[in-house]
Design an enzyme around this catalytic site. Structure first.
Site, mmCIF file in Angstrom:
data_model
loop_
_atom_site.group_PDB
_atom_site.id
_atom_site.type_symbol
_atom_site.label_atom_id
_atom_site.label_comp_id
_atom_site.label_asym_id
_atom_site.label_seq_id
_atom_site.Cartn_x
_atom_site.Cartn_y
_atom_site.Cartn_z
ATOM 1 N N CYS A 68 0.838 -1.202 0.000
ATOM 2 C CA CYS A 68 0.000 0.000 0.000
ATOM 3 C C CYS A 68 0.873 1.252 0.000
ATOM 4 O O CYS A 68 2.084 1.192 0.143
ATOM 5 C CB CYS A 68 -0.939 -0.013 1.199
ATOM 6 S SG CYS A 68 -0.114 0.268 2.778
ATOM 7 N N ALA A 71 3.058 1.671 2.938
ATOM 8 C CA ALA A 71 4.230 0.788 2.861
ATOM 9 C C ALA A 71 5.327 1.420 2.003
ATOM 10 O O ALA A 71 6.512 1.321 2.318
ATOM 11 C CB ALA A 71 3.838 -0.564 2.283
ATOM 12 N N ARG A 102 11.432 -4.714 5.563
ATOM 13 C CA ARG A 102 12.256 -4.483 4.373
ATOM 14 C C ARG A 102 13.723 -4.870 4.584
ATOM 15 O O ARG A 102 14.498 -4.924 3.653
ATOM 16 C CB ARG A 102 12.201 -2.993 3.982
ATOM 17 C CG ARG A 102 11.093 -2.681 3.026
ATOM 18 C CD ARG A 102 11.463 -2.967 1.590
ATOM 19 N NE ARG A 102 12.256 -1.898 1.005
ATOM 20 C CZ ARG A 102 12.724 -1.930 -0.220
ATOM 21 N NH1 ARG A 102 12.496 -2.958 -0.987
ATOM 22 N NH2 ARG A 102 13.432 -0.924 -0.691
ATOM 23 N N HIS A 201 5.834 6.335 -2.448
ATOM 24 C CA HIS A 201 7.183 6.820 -2.777
ATOM 25 C C HIS A 201 7.128 8.298 -3.149
ATOM 26 O O HIS A 201 7.973 9.092 -2.711
ATOM 27 C CB HIS A 201 7.769 6.043 -3.967
ATOM 28 C CG HIS A 201 7.828 4.568 -3.761
ATOM 29 N ND1 HIS A 201 7.633 3.672 -4.781
ATOM 30 C CD2 HIS A 201 8.044 3.822 -2.656
ATOM 31 C CE1 HIS A 201 7.746 2.442 -4.310
ATOM 32 N NE2 HIS A 201 7.987 2.515 -3.022
HETATM 33 S S1 SF4 Z 1 -1.395 -1.528 6.033
HETATM 34 FE FE1 SF4 Z 1 -2.538 0.159 7.030
HETATM 35 S S2 SF4 Z 1 -2.205 1.895 5.643
HETATM 36 FE FE2 SF4 Z 1 -1.705 0.055 4.443
HETATM 37 S S3 SF4 Z 1 -3.638 -0.516 3.387
HETATM 38 FE FE3 SF4 Z 1 -3.578 -1.647 5.347
HETATM 39 S S4 SF4 Z 1 -4.727 -0.340 6.774
HETATM 40 FE FE4 SF4 Z 1 -4.166 0.957 5.028
#
Ligand code: SF4
Length: 552
Positions: A68, A71, A102, A201
């Protein structure tokens, strides 16, 4: 069309690339076939790559390997800065997900420095914060973190629920910055902000540029000063690049962002040159630093010995100093005396073996060089979160349509810094360009891939399984999420997101590590014995398939 005994670009097994593509697509409903069809190409004209569907939303229901936006922002670009306190504002799961997964390693280098990377800090939002808002909780978390650690800077990351309820993290950060007197800044990198981690990014680049770059004008006493952009020190890659450049006499001010401190990033606008490793994750930063400070950039690749040699030579040519050019050749010769006998030996076993690569937004390209060094064929490759320019080259940039998802990300308006823009740098760039030197360019992955190989954007589990069934590659380079799917089908997976426990793979010593690893993986008998429990009825074609090139 299909030729089971083909020894063409797709290797010794399986159909031609066009048939394989049809086979992968045929299970999908018509609408999905149309969409995925644009993202799965046969590389028919590598010189003038076809238009690929990239940076578009994954079809719901398809199992993707993407991460996501949060991330991409926290986990990839900002997270590796080791002396910043990183606070995730959101439920604990997001913070847990991004906690050192990572494997961008670091070490303390200066007196009194602190490494906070082993901590995972989160506001741990609960239901009542979702209902009544979490801003007070965020302010309290910043205060608590400050009282406990007294860091130089704190960065705050918003996750999905924060964006949905509308917490204003930026106002909280500004208020706490004034109160505590340290640099505190936030990133609106909610997971849903883009189609993949790529959006994160871009958000991260914008934040680093606004809140860190240029804060420290201290002069750097070195003859050749550069920044490495888009190198995240997975498994120590950045340290191997440091070692080689240090031998050449080239000083790195900052590596964004691998094994790097807050202070180095604040000072990295003092460099003569930016070189870009991962184009996708940080090309925005290279562009903005050129615009504001005049620092030119070009693409490099320190993965693979040919890429490393070429990159070193190009940096030396940029400075144009004979002493440096000669020194670089001496370093290359000395390093190659160690690499060559090992590569020559390993190549006797790896020649003609096949690989597929589905990683990130540059690694699926860079790692092809290491396989080429070993005389292996890459039959298929693709990125998880790339844009068209990463596949087709930057010359397509003016033709890429901006869609609603891209408009979601802030585009900073950057102008030349009145006092710190160094006009001599663009002049030098212009004169080098007149002599055929290329800057601000990236030719993309497809130009370097063989004709009639498969290029697949955002590969799904189904497509990966079909690929393995049809070709049974000798090794697949992939990410953490798909690693076990691949291995359960009897194919070794070289995990190239965090390298599991391996690495470094950059530079000369890293290349040796990689060759040995791939030799071991592709020569092992164990993969022919691997059988998932649900295959006990004998329906495990991949595990049992013999390849003509596999070692006995
Ligand atoms: S990890 Fe957190 S920020 Fe990323 S998609 Fe899931 S809920 Fe959303």
């Amino acid at each position: 069309m299909s030729d089971e005994n083909s020894t063409g670009p797709m290797g010794p097994h399986g159909p031609d690339a066009a048939t394989a593509r049809e086979e992968m697509l045929k299970v999908y409903p018509k609408k999905t076939q149309r969409k995925r069809g644009k993202q799965m190409l046969v590389n028919e004209e590598p010189g003038t790559p076809a238009e690929i569907g990239a940076n578009s939303r994954t079809v719901p229901g398809i199992i993707t390997q993407r991460g996501c936006s949060y991330a991409g922002c926290k986990g990839v670009v900002i997270g590796p800065i080791y002396d910043i306190l990183h606070i995730t504002h959101g439920p604990i799961g997001c913070g847990w997900y991004s906690w050192l997964s990572r494997r961008n390693i670091t070490k303390i280098r200066g007196e009194g420095e602190t490494n906070y990377l082993q901590y995972s800090m989160s506001t741990d939002m609960q239901e009542d914060h979702i209902v009544f808002g979490g801003e007070k909780q965020l302010a309290a978390a910043i205060q608590e973190a400050y009282d406990e650690f007294h860091p130089k800077a704190i960065s705050v990351y918003a996750t999905c629920p924060v964006g949905l309820i509308g917490d204003d993290i930026h106002t909280v950060c500004r208020t706490m910055k004034e109160k505590l007197g340290i640099n505190i800044f936030g990133f609106s990198c909610e997971g849903y902000k883009g189609v993949s981690q790529s959006a994160g990014h871009h958000i991260a680049n914008n934040g680093v540029f606004k809140h860190m770059i240029g804060l420290d004008d201290s002069p750097v006493e070195a003859k050749y000063k550069i920044n490495i952009l888009g190198e995240y020190n997975i498994g120590g890659d950045a340290w191997e690049i440091d070692r080689i450049l240090d031998l050449c006499g080239i000083h790195i001010i900052g590596t964004l962002s691998g094994g790097v401190s807050y202070g180095e990033i604040c000072n990295c606008h003092m460099a003569d040159l930016n070189v870009v490793m991962c184009h996708r994750s940080i090309n925005y930063m290279a562009e903005m630093m050129e615009e504001k400070f005049g620092i030119p950039w070009f693409k490099v690749n320190f993965i693979g010995i040919e890429g490393t040699k070429k990159s070193l030579r190009k940096i030396a040519q940029y400075f144009g100093d004979k002493e440096l050019i000669d020194r670089v050749e001496e370093v290359i010769a000395a390093e190659m005396s160690e690499v060559k006998p090992i590569l020559d030996d390993i190549t006797t076993r790896t020649t003609g073996k096949t690989a597929a690569l589905f990683v990130g937004g540059s690694r699926a390209h860079h790692y092809q060089d290491l396989f080429t060094d070993m005389d292996m064929k890459v039959i298929a490759a693709g990125y998880e979160f790339a844009h068209r320019d990463d596949y087709e080259g930057r010359d397509v940039l003016p033709h890429i349509k901006v869609d609603a998802d891209s408009r979601n990300i802030e585009e900073l308006t950057v102008t030349a810094d009145e006092t710190r823009f160094d006009a001599s740098k663009p002049e030098k760039k212009k004169s080098l360009e007149e002599n055929g030197f290329t800057f601000s360019d990236y030719e993309g992955m497809m130009r370097q891939m063989a004709k009639d190989t498969l290029v697949i954007d955002d590969i799904s589990h189904h497509e990966m399984e079909k690929l393995i069934e049809m070709y049974h590659p000798d090794v697949i380079g992939s990410g953490i999420k798909d690693k076990y799917i691949i291995e359960k089908m009897g194919v070794p997976c070289k995990q190239l997101h965090s390298y599991d426990y391996g690495g470094p793979y950059a530079g000369f010593k890293g290349a040796i590590n990689f060759y040995k690893e791939i030799d071991r993986m592709t020569g092992s008998k164990v993969w022919k014995l691997a059988r998932a429990p649900w295959h006990e009825d004998g329906s495990a074609p991949a595990a049992e398939k013999e390849t003509t090139t596999a070692s006995a």
